[in-house]
Motif scaffolding. Structure first.
Motif, PDB file in Angstrom:
ATOM      1  N   ARG A  41       0.755  -1.507  -0.064  1.00 15.14           N
ATOM      2  CA  ARG A  41       0.182   0.086  -0.104  1.00 15.14           C
ATOM      3  C   ARG A  41       0.919   1.333  -0.024  1.00 15.14           C
ATOM      4  N   ASP A  42       1.742   1.418   0.937  1.00 14.51           N
ATOM      5  CA  ASP A  42       2.902   2.462   0.902  1.00 14.51           C
ATOM      6  C   ASP A  42       4.414   1.852   0.577  1.00 14.51           C
ATOM      7  N   SER A  43       4.910   2.644  -0.303  1.00  5.43           N
ATOM      8  CA  SER A  43       6.072   2.277  -1.117  1.00  5.43           C
ATOM      9  C   SER A  43       7.091   3.344  -1.226  1.00  5.43           C
ATOM     10  N   LEU A  44       8.457   3.236  -1.082  1.00  2.00           N
ATOM     11  CA  LEU A  44       9.268   4.418  -1.464  1.00  2.00           C
ATOM     12  C   LEU A  44      10.304   3.886  -2.510  1.00  2.00           C
ATOM     13  N   LEU A  45      10.214   4.624  -3.601  1.00  4.63           N
ATOM     14  CA  LEU A  45      11.046   4.129  -4.789  1.00  4.63           C
ATOM     15  C   LEU A  45      12.044   5.164  -4.834  1.00  4.63           C
ATOM     16  N   THR A  46      13.352   4.877  -5.541  1.00  4.67           N
ATOM     17  CA  THR A  46      14.340   5.864  -5.960  1.00  4.67           C
ATOM     18  C   THR A  46      14.404   5.467  -7.444  1.00  4.67           C
ATOM     19  N   THR A  60      20.395  14.431 -15.466  1.00  4.08           N
ATOM     20  CA  THR A  60      19.884  13.413 -14.667  1.00  4.08           C
ATOM     21  C   THR A  60      19.244  14.370 -13.379  1.00  4.08           C
ATOM     22  N   ILE A  61      18.376  13.587 -12.800  1.00  5.27           N
ATOM     23  CA  ILE A  61      17.681  14.198 -11.552  1.00  5.27           C
ATOM     24  C   ILE A  61      17.502  12.931 -10.691  1.00  5.27           C
ATOM     25  N   GLN A  62      18.131  12.801  -9.701  1.00  7.12           N
ATOM     26  CA  GLN A  62      17.771  11.703  -8.653  1.00  7.12           C
ATOM     27  C   GLN A  62      16.628  11.896  -7.950  1.00  7.12           C
ATOM     28  N   CYS A  63      15.691  11.115  -7.921  1.00 10.33           N
ATOM     29  CA  CYS A  63      14.266  11.401  -7.409  1.00 10.33           C
ATOM     30  C   CYS A  63      13.806  10.171  -6.398  1.00 10.33           C
ATOM     31  N   GLU A  64      13.116  10.690  -5.407  1.00  9.17           N
ATOM     32  CA  GLU A  64      12.305   9.881  -4.498  1.00  9.17           C
ATOM     33  C   GLU A  64      10.912   9.962  -4.859  1.00  9.17           C
ATOM     34  N   ALA A  65      10.356   8.814  -4.749  1.00  7.77           N
ATOM     35  CA  ALA A  65       8.793   8.637  -5.042  1.00  7.77           C
ATOM     36  C   ALA A  65       8.441   7.985  -4.036  1.00  7.77           C
ATOM     37  N   ARG A  66       7.416   8.770  -2.996  1.00  9.51           N
ATOM     38  CA  ARG A  66       6.400   7.968  -2.256  1.00  9.51           C
ATOM     39  C   ARG A  66       5.191   7.597  -2.673  1.00  9.51           C
ATOM     40  N   VAL A  67       4.734   6.353  -2.925  1.00 13.30           N
ATOM     41  CA  VAL A  67       3.757   5.838  -3.586  1.00 13.30           C
ATOM     42  C   VAL A  67       2.592   5.177  -2.567  1.00 13.30           C
ATOM     43  N   THR A  68       1.393   5.800  -2.605  1.00 11.14           N
ATOM     44  CA  THR A  68       0.396   5.331  -1.859  1.00 11.14           C
ATOM     45  C   THR A  68      -0.820   4.683  -2.718  1.00 11.14           C
ATOM     46  N   LYS A  69      -1.150   3.348  -2.320  1.00  5.84           N
ATOM     47  CA  LYS A  69      -2.191   3.061  -3.375  1.00  5.84           C
ATOM     48  C   LYS A  69      -3.508   3.242  -2.598  1.00  5.84           C
ATOM     49  N   LEU A  70      -4.129   4.189  -3.375  1.00  9.40           N
ATOM     50  CA  LEU A  70      -5.670   4.630  -2.599  1.00  9.40           C
ATOM     51  C   LEU A  70      -6.662   3.516  -2.708  1.00  9.40           C
ATOM     52  N   GLU A  71      -6.735   2.987  -3.928  1.00 10.53           N
ATOM     53  CA  GLU A  71      -7.653   1.791  -4.144  1.00 10.53           C
ATOM     54  C   GLU A  71      -6.886   1.139  -5.517  1.00 10.53           C
ATOM     55  N   GLU A  72      -7.619   0.028  -6.083  1.00  8.58           N
ATOM     56  CA  GLU A  72      -7.067  -0.633  -6.902  1.00  8.58           C
ATOM     57  C   GLU A  72      -6.837  -0.105  -8.411  1.00  8.58           C
ATOM     58  N   SER A  73      -7.444   0.930  -8.488  1.00 12.78           N
ATOM     59  CA  SER A  73      -7.286   1.754  -9.715  1.00 12.78           C
ATOM     60  C   SER A  73      -6.869   3.336  -9.479  1.00 12.78           C
ATOM     61  N   ALA A  74      -6.092   3.439  -8.219  1.00 13.67           N
ATOM     62  CA  ALA A  74      -5.844   4.945  -8.145  1.00 13.67           C
ATOM     63  C   ALA A  74      -4.589   4.945  -7.155  1.00 13.67           C
ATOM     64  N   LEU A  75      -3.521   5.590  -7.586  1.00 14.58           N
ATOM     65  CA  LEU A  75      -2.310   5.868  -6.981  1.00 14.58           C
ATOM     66  C   LEU A  75      -2.225   7.430  -6.452  1.00 14.58           C
ATOM     67  N   PHE A  76      -1.598   7.722  -5.394  1.00 12.22           N
ATOM     68  CA  PHE A  76      -0.995   9.017  -4.773  1.00 12.22           C
ATOM     69  C   PHE A  76       0.465   8.872  -4.872  1.00 12.22           C
ATOM     70  N   VAL A  77       1.249   9.591  -5.922  1.00 16.95           N
ATOM     71  CA  VAL A  77       2.629   9.911  -5.591  1.00 16.95           C
ATOM     72  C   VAL A  77       3.103  11.010  -5.584  1.00 16.95           C
ATOM     73  N   VAL A  78       3.851  11.182  -4.659  1.00 14.94           N
ATOM     74  CA  VAL A  78       4.771  12.323  -4.408  1.00 14.94           C
ATOM     75  C   VAL A  78       6.239  12.133  -4.846  1.00 14.94           C
ATOM     76  N   VAL A  79       6.782  13.005  -5.624  1.00 15.20           N
ATOM     77  CA  VAL A  79       8.169  12.771  -6.367  1.00 15.20           C
ATOM     78  C   VAL A  79       8.799  14.098  -5.608  1.00 15.20           C
ATOM     79  N   ARG A  80      10.083  13.670  -5.373  1.00 13.56           N
ATOM     80  CA  ARG A  80      11.037  14.857  -4.556  1.00 13.56           C
ATOM     81  C   ARG A  80      12.449  14.480  -5.235  1.00 13.56           C
TER      82      ARG A  80
END
Length: 107
Positions: A41-46, A60-80
């Motif tokens: 449900r909650d993940s952290l990607l680089t 290049t830009i090094q990014c960190e993405a915090r991914v939250t699955k809200l439901e089966e067909s919805a994601l909330f992604v914050v990219v830093r």
């Protein structure tokens, strides 16, 4: 599109395609594809976003993405952008390595 309110209080809509180029869009598409593959449900990607700085050079830009699955067909992604943090970390690793080498040389 991205909605925003300008100084006069009027709503404006700016489309992502008008702000970034095809290379940047491809890089974001790759990040979103990885985001959808997260099983928790909650993940952290680089991720490294690669884009064209000019005709001859890539950036290049090094990014960190915090991914939250809200439901089966919805994601909330914050990219830093963590490029500066990554550069500091690499510089610290190099400094520790050099200091360790000097200590070994002095022994």
């Amino acid at each position: 599109g991205v909605a925003d309110t300008n100084i006069s209080g009027k709503k404006t809509v700016q489309f992502l395609e008008d702000v970034i180029g095809a290379d940047e869009m491809q890089a974001l598409t790759e990040l979103m594809a990885r985001s959808w593959q997260c099983e928790m449900r909650d993940s952290l990607l680089t991720h490294t976003l690669v884009y064209r700085k000019n005709a001859n050079k890539l950036g290049t830009i090094q990014c960190e993405a915090r991914v939250t699955k809200l439901e089966e067909s919805a994601l909330f992604v914050v990219v830093r952008d963590i490029s500066e943090r990554s550069r500091r970390f690499e510089a610290e690793k190099l400094a520790v390595s050099e200091m360790t080498a000097r200590q070994k040389d002095s022994e």
